[in-house]
Design a protein around this motif. Structure first.
Motif, mmCIF file in Angstrom:
data_model
loop_
_atom_site.group_PDB
_atom_site.id
_atom_site.type_symbol
_atom_site.label_atom_id
_atom_site.label_comp_id
_atom_site.label_asym_id
_atom_site.label_seq_id
_atom_site.Cartn_x
_atom_site.Cartn_y
_atom_site.Cartn_z
ATOM 1 N N LEU A 1 -6.408 -6.507 1.264
ATOM 2 C CA LEU A 1 -5.305 -7.300 1.804
ATOM 3 C C LEU A 1 -4.001 -6.525 1.895
ATOM 4 C CD1 LEU A 1 -5.686 -10.824 0.183
ATOM 5 C CD2 LEU A 1 -6.149 -10.141 2.521
ATOM 6 N N GLU A 2 -3.769 -5.667 0.934
ATOM 7 C CA GLU A 2 -2.509 -4.925 0.937
ATOM 8 C C GLU A 2 -2.369 -4.033 2.171
ATOM 9 O OE1 GLU A 2 -5.507 -2.656 -1.511
ATOM 10 O OE2 GLU A 2 -4.899 -4.735 -1.335
ATOM 11 N N GLU A 3 -3.484 -3.748 2.836
ATOM 12 C CA GLU A 3 -3.463 -2.955 4.061
ATOM 13 C C GLU A 3 -3.446 -3.829 5.313
ATOM 14 O OE1 GLU A 3 -6.922 -0.531 3.647
ATOM 15 O OE2 GLU A 3 -6.209 0.340 1.774
ATOM 16 N N THR A 4 -3.720 -5.127 5.162
ATOM 17 C CA THR A 4 -3.838 -6.031 6.305
ATOM 18 C C THR A 4 -2.645 -6.966 6.426
ATOM 19 O OG1 THR A 4 -6.235 -5.980 6.054
ATOM 20 C CG2 THR A 4 -5.321 -7.772 7.365
ATOM 21 N N VAL A 5 -2.275 -7.605 5.329
ATOM 22 C CA VAL A 5 -1.194 -8.597 5.330
ATOM 23 C C VAL A 5 0.121 -7.874 5.074
ATOM 24 C CG1 VAL A 5 -0.340 -10.716 4.289
ATOM 25 C CG2 VAL A 5 -2.796 -10.333 4.472
ATOM 26 N N THR A 6 1.097 -8.092 5.954
ATOM 27 C CA THR A 6 2.377 -7.391 5.832
ATOM 28 C C THR A 6 3.486 -8.369 5.445
ATOM 29 O OG1 THR A 6 3.138 -7.743 8.101
ATOM 30 C CG2 THR A 6 1.615 -5.895 7.728
ATOM 31 N N ILE A 7 4.672 -7.853 5.235
ATOM 32 C CA ILE A 7 5.807 -8.705 4.883
ATOM 33 C C ILE A 7 6.271 -9.556 6.062
ATOM 34 C CG2 ILE A 7 6.599 -7.219 3.011
ATOM 35 C CD1 ILE A 7 8.781 -6.200 4.907
#
Length: 136
Positions: free
Chosen positions: A93-99
């Protein structure tokens, strides 16, 4: 902690819609409640509150993750029932979902690769003929 009685699905969706409007970019909602409590129903309202189509929302139980586009960006809808609360870390997720995205997580633990520090919790539980919702 705010609390609200929700007599039906329409009220559950209306709460999701209202809370979407105060959720910033990068905001994460951790949803808790028994199977059938209304977590996905709440998410339909949440997506509507972001300007998206609530009819697109489906339970992510078997798919684990759904992405919904809306005028302001993307909403990711994640279900950790099968992978467990720690499963968020194994999904990348840390690579897919952004701020610039928003995230709704069913069956979440407290830790995860949430896009920002803005994290709220929602508990939905059956009460009489309806539900009660509590959130932070």
């Amino acid at each position: 902690m705010p609390e609200l009685f929700l007599p039906d699905d329409a009220a559950t969706e209306a709460l999701g819609e209202a809370l979407a409007k105060i959720t910033p970019l990068g905001g994460t909602w951790l949803l808790h409640g028994e199977l059938g409590a209304g977590k996905t129903t709440w998410t339909r309202g949440f997506l509507r509150g972001l300007g998206g189509d609530p009819d697109d929302v489906a339970s992510p139980t078997y798919a684990v993750l759904h992405r919904y586009d809306h005028p302001g960006g993307r909403l990711f809808h994640l279900d950790l029932y099968r992978p467990g609360p720690g499963g968020a870390w194994s999904l990348g997720l840390e690579e897919t979902v952004t701020i610039a995205d928003r995230l709704v997580v069913e069956w979440a633990g407290t830790d995860g690769p949430w896009p920002t520090a803005w994290v709220a919790r929602l508990l939905i539980a059956a009460e009489g003929e309806g539900r009660v919702a509590e959130w932070t």
